[in-house]
Design a protein around this motif. Structure first.
Motif, PDB file in Angstrom:
ATOM      1  N   LYS B 290       0.860  -1.192   0.000  1.00  0.00           N
ATOM      2  CA  LYS B 290       0.000   0.000   0.000  1.00  0.00           C
ATOM      3  C   LYS B 290       0.889   1.233   0.000  1.00  0.00           C
ATOM      4  O   LYS B 290       1.846   1.337   0.783  1.00  0.00           O
ATOM      5  CB  LYS B 290      -0.916   0.014   1.222  1.00  0.00           C
ATOM      6  N   LEU B 291       0.575   2.157  -0.903  1.00  0.00           N
ATOM      7  CA  LEU B 291       1.350   3.392  -1.048  1.00  0.00           C
ATOM      8  C   LEU B 291       0.677   4.474  -0.220  1.00  0.00           C
ATOM      9  O   LEU B 291      -0.525   4.699  -0.342  1.00  0.00           O
ATOM     10  CB  LEU B 291       1.379   3.807  -2.521  1.00  0.00           C
ATOM     11  N   TRP B 292       1.459   5.157   0.606  1.00  0.00           N
ATOM     12  CA  TRP B 292       0.854   6.179   1.464  1.00  0.00           C
ATOM     13  C   TRP B 292       0.631   7.508   0.760  1.00  0.00           C
ATOM     14  O   TRP B 292      -0.352   8.187   0.994  1.00  0.00           O
ATOM     15  CB  TRP B 292       1.737   6.422   2.709  1.00  0.00           C
ATOM     16  N   HIS B 293       1.577   7.872  -0.090  1.00  0.00           N
ATOM     17  CA  HIS B 293       1.503   9.228  -0.650  1.00  0.00           C
ATOM     18  C   HIS B 293       1.628   9.228  -2.165  1.00  0.00           C
ATOM     19  O   HIS B 293       2.069  10.208  -2.767  1.00  0.00           O
ATOM     20  CB  HIS B 293       2.615  10.109  -0.062  1.00  0.00           C
ATOM     21  N   ALA B 294       1.322   8.125  -2.794  1.00  0.00           N
ATOM     22  CA  ALA B 294       1.431   8.074  -4.262  1.00  0.00           C
ATOM     23  C   ALA B 294       0.321   7.179  -4.798  1.00  0.00           C
ATOM     24  O   ALA B 294      -0.282   6.403  -4.059  1.00  0.00           O
ATOM     25  CB  ALA B 294       2.792   7.511  -4.678  1.00  0.00           C
ATOM     26  N   THR B 295       0.049   7.285  -6.080  1.00  0.00           N
ATOM     27  CA  THR B 295      -0.930   6.393  -6.700  1.00  0.00           C
ATOM     28  C   THR B 295      -0.191   5.301  -7.463  1.00  0.00           C
ATOM     29  O   THR B 295       0.996   5.448  -7.795  1.00  0.00           O
ATOM     30  CB  THR B 295      -1.834   7.141  -7.690  1.00  0.00           C
ATOM     31  N   GLU B 296      -0.922   4.239  -7.751  1.00  0.00           N
ATOM     32  CA  GLU B 296      -0.357   3.138  -8.539  1.00  0.00           C
ATOM     33  C   GLU B 296       0.158   3.634  -9.885  1.00  0.00           C
ATOM     34  O   GLU B 296       1.187   3.176 -10.366  1.00  0.00           O
ATOM     35  CB  GLU B 296      -1.414   2.047  -8.749  1.00  0.00           C
ATOM     36  N   ASP B 297      -0.560   4.580 -10.493  1.00  0.00           N
ATOM     37  CA  ASP B 297      -0.149   5.083 -11.807  1.00  0.00           C
ATOM     38  C   ASP B 297       1.210   5.761 -11.750  1.00  0.00           C
ATOM     39  O   ASP B 297       2.053   5.564 -12.624  1.00  0.00           O
ATOM     40  CB  ASP B 297      -1.181   6.095 -12.350  1.00  0.00           C
ATOM     41  N   GLU B 298       1.403   6.574 -10.718  1.00  0.00           N
ATOM     42  CA  GLU B 298       2.679   7.288 -10.594  1.00  0.00           C
ATOM     43  C   GLU B 298       3.844   6.304 -10.483  1.00  0.00           C
ATOM     44  O   GLU B 298       4.865   6.447 -11.156  1.00  0.00           O
ATOM     45  CB  GLU B 298       2.652   8.217  -9.377  1.00  0.00           C
ATOM     46  N   ILE B 299       3.675   5.301  -9.619  1.00  0.00           N
ATOM     47  CA  ILE B 299       4.752   4.318  -9.437  1.00  0.00           C
ATOM     48  C   ILE B 299       4.932   3.476 -10.697  1.00  0.00           C
ATOM     49  O   ILE B 299       6.058   3.241 -11.153  1.00  0.00           O
ATOM     50  CB  ILE B 299       4.442   3.404  -8.226  1.00  0.00           C
ATOM     51  N   PHE B 300       3.820   3.071 -11.267  1.00  0.00           N
ATOM     52  CA  PHE B 300       3.875   2.237 -12.470  1.00  0.00           C
ATOM     53  C   PHE B 300       4.648   2.946 -13.585  1.00  0.00           C
ATOM     54  O   PHE B 300       5.552   2.374 -14.193  1.00  0.00           O
ATOM     55  CB  PHE B 300       2.458   1.908 -12.945  1.00  0.00           C
ATOM     56  N   GLU B 301       4.283   4.202 -13.830  1.00  0.00           N
ATOM     57  CA  GLU B 301       4.891   4.968 -14.920  1.00  0.00           C
ATOM     58  C   GLU B 301       6.398   5.101 -14.735  1.00  0.00           C
ATOM     59  O   GLU B 301       7.167   4.981 -15.678  1.00  0.00           O
ATOM     60  CB  GLU B 301       4.269   6.375 -14.994  1.00  0.00           C
ATOM     61  N   ARG B 302       6.792   5.371 -13.501  1.00  0.00           N
ATOM     62  CA  ARG B 302       8.220   5.569 -13.261  1.00  0.00           C
ATOM     63  C   ARG B 302       8.982   4.260 -13.390  1.00  0.00           C
ATOM     64  O   ARG B 302      10.093   4.225 -13.899  1.00  0.00           O
ATOM     65  CB  ARG B 302       8.433   6.192 -11.888  1.00  0.00           C
ATOM     66  N   LEU B 303       8.393   3.189 -12.909  1.00  0.00           N
ATOM     67  CA  LEU B 303       9.097   1.904 -12.953  1.00  0.00           C
ATOM     68  C   LEU B 303       9.169   1.340 -14.372  1.00  0.00           C
ATOM     69  O   LEU B 303      10.184   0.783 -14.771  1.00  0.00           O
ATOM     70  CB  LEU B 303       8.431   0.900 -12.008  1.00  0.00           C
TER      71      LEU B 303
END
Lengths: 349, 349
Positions: B290-303
């Protein structure tokens, strides 16, 4: 015996390799290049197949002369047949026909209307008149299994026009398409028609019953509904791989066509010399025979003890126990079957 | 994104091989012997698979410790899941869960009852009380996907007893069974129970998502109805062949268990050091975050721009867009992902 090809069930009756005349597969086997392609492509097993089968649909579209977006793929032709049996309220078939049209309709508790073909097994638009309702699916083999007969081009056009007028859908099961003379191509004939789906497969002509790869040309509303309703990844990675290669094998395709045509003429001429059987004409790689003085069981039992597996045809609704169906195989095998059938000491018709 | 493993759709975002953390496959690949077995067994493509899959079911039965007649096989576990969704009027699931339980129920226009799991995602029999009707199918992942949690043995026994009392059927989807600690085996636990089916697959643990081989231990009335209602030959010849070999690979099985356990401990300990995420415990080879301060999209895009494909988890009903799911892979890949997640310059949680 609902299907041919079930060698396992009969292996105890013959010590040695059984020659399978009960399933109708290209006697030359699959394209040679495929062994290398699979051996080099095993890495593909470690990932899910592309859930949209993009490269596969592109290869099929190129082969069929249509767009990738007009192609659906299935776990054998039978999965696409099943889709129609599941999605429509009534399937209209002309018997005798491939048993799965009826089986799959039963499995989904939908209705079937079975129209008996006339004695010559030739489908004419007249027998459909007053039988088709709006919303029906008319489904038949072209060429038909077990009769081996393909519908005349002009008659097929009349049938399509009639289904369209009636608000019915037409499903052509063309699993044996490439074995037929190149007089017409149903996809060209009905390109853009909203009520036609043409099903084909790698199974028969490309000698790959084990791989489970069927496909179809279909109109847009079928494409999207099909893709939304079927199981994900149902064509496995090896079938996906094979489908991207086999349709390019033009030499193999030509060679098969010539070989089967030659053997077809040979088989027909030899069989017609044998007393006590009616040999039906065929447009494909199998032949329906009517036995005058014997039952399918008698012939089956005697042949299997010689290592020859044929198809008893009474499991096709509309045929009684005096019919058998035989595949056209390689010359050596065909000669063995002809000799076994000729041998009056062993088999009396 | 309904499923993981869809590398094809993201390849344009990264030039190079993408590491797939979005599908949960054995990082050691499939058993080594399989390449040779397939290369030597291509002849099997030229015949239909045994329509009854006798040798395959025998191999699976030996592996599971039951009788061949107690085993059904399918085109991936999803085909067996689909069978239940099609055959019963209502499927009861506990969300979040594998999306196909719900998708397949919709596809067959049957009903779904979705019971939300509590905050810790642990299923207890209490949440089922007053929810199950006679004739229902209760279906859940054990371990569950995407949470990674396996049900405690005693609780599972209570759940089975409750379903039995209610006249409901229990389907355990154990596609990730072999990754779990060997504290219990549901098949042993419920052997002979008339209302339990345990589904497993070659897909995840044996590293073969491309092959499409699922199977289940099921009671007699399911076995016969299943075999009468599904498509013939839906497991292809290569999958049939593989299934007769892989379950004997005891060394490979042990090696995988040890390797994944080691990497699981490594991943959990490393992830727990990263601020801004909650790391859920796991019994299997994937981890829910679970991400506290980010959305799945933000992490997905960067990774994905670093060649790392993860699973956005909002497509699991019951989770919002602040969850991601990652597979436990080989050590080198795992380190890359940990480092990418740690890198605060690139990703802010």
């Amino acid at each position: 015996m609902k299907h041919g090809g079930d060698i396992v069930s009969y292996q105890h009756l013959y010590h040695g390799p059984i020659i399978d005349f009960s399933s109708n597969i290209n006697p030359l086997g699959y394209p040679e290049i495929l062994s290398q392609v699979i051996a080099n492509g095993l890495e593909s097993l470690t990932a899910y197949p592309d859930i949209q089968y993009r490269a596969l649909r592109q290869a099929i579209a190129k082969y069929l002369g249509c767009q990738p977006g007009e192609v659906i793929v299935g776990n054998g032709a039978v999965e696409i047949i099943d889709y129609f049996c599941k999605s429509y309220e009534r399937i209209v078939v002309c018997i005798p026909c491939f048993s799965e049209y009826i089986e799959r309709t039963y499995a989904h508790q939908k209705k079937t209307l079975k129209i008996p073909l006339p004695e010559d097994f030739i489908l004419r638009v007249e027998v459909l008149k007053a039988q088709l309702n709006p919303g029906d699916v008319l489904m038949f083999g072209n060429p038909n299994n077990p009769t081996g007969l393909r519908i005349d081009k002009e008659e097929l056009i009349r049938i399509q026009q009639f289904t369209e007028k009636q608000g019915a859908f037409l499903v052509l099961d063309e699993a044996f398409f490439e074995f037929c003379a190149e007089d017409y191509d149903s996809i060209r004939l009905f390109y853009g028609k909203e009520n036609v789906c043409v099903i084909r497969a790698a199974t028969k002509f490309f000698g790959l019953p084990g791989i489970r790869l069927g496909y179809a040309y279909a109109p847009p509303q079928i494409i999207s509904h099909y893709n939304n309703s079927i199981l994900p990844w149902r064509v496995n990675a090896i079938a996906d791989l094979a489908g991207r290669v086999i349709f390019q094998e033009k030499e193999y395709i030509q060679e098969t066509k010539q070989y089967v045509e030659q053997q077809r003429q040979f088989m027909l001429s030899q069989l017609r010399k044998i007393a006590g059987i009616t040999v039906y004409p065929t447009d494909t790689n199998f032949i329906l025979l009517k036995l005058w003085h014997a039952t399918e069981d008698e012939i089956f039992e005697r042949l299997i003890r010689q290592g020859l597996l044929i198809r008893k045809a009474s499991s096709f609704e509309g045929l009684d126990n005096t019919y058998i169906r035989i595949a056209i195989k390689d010359q050596a095998s065909n000669i063995k079957l002809i000799e076994a059938l000729r041998n009056k000491n062993q088999i009396t018709f």
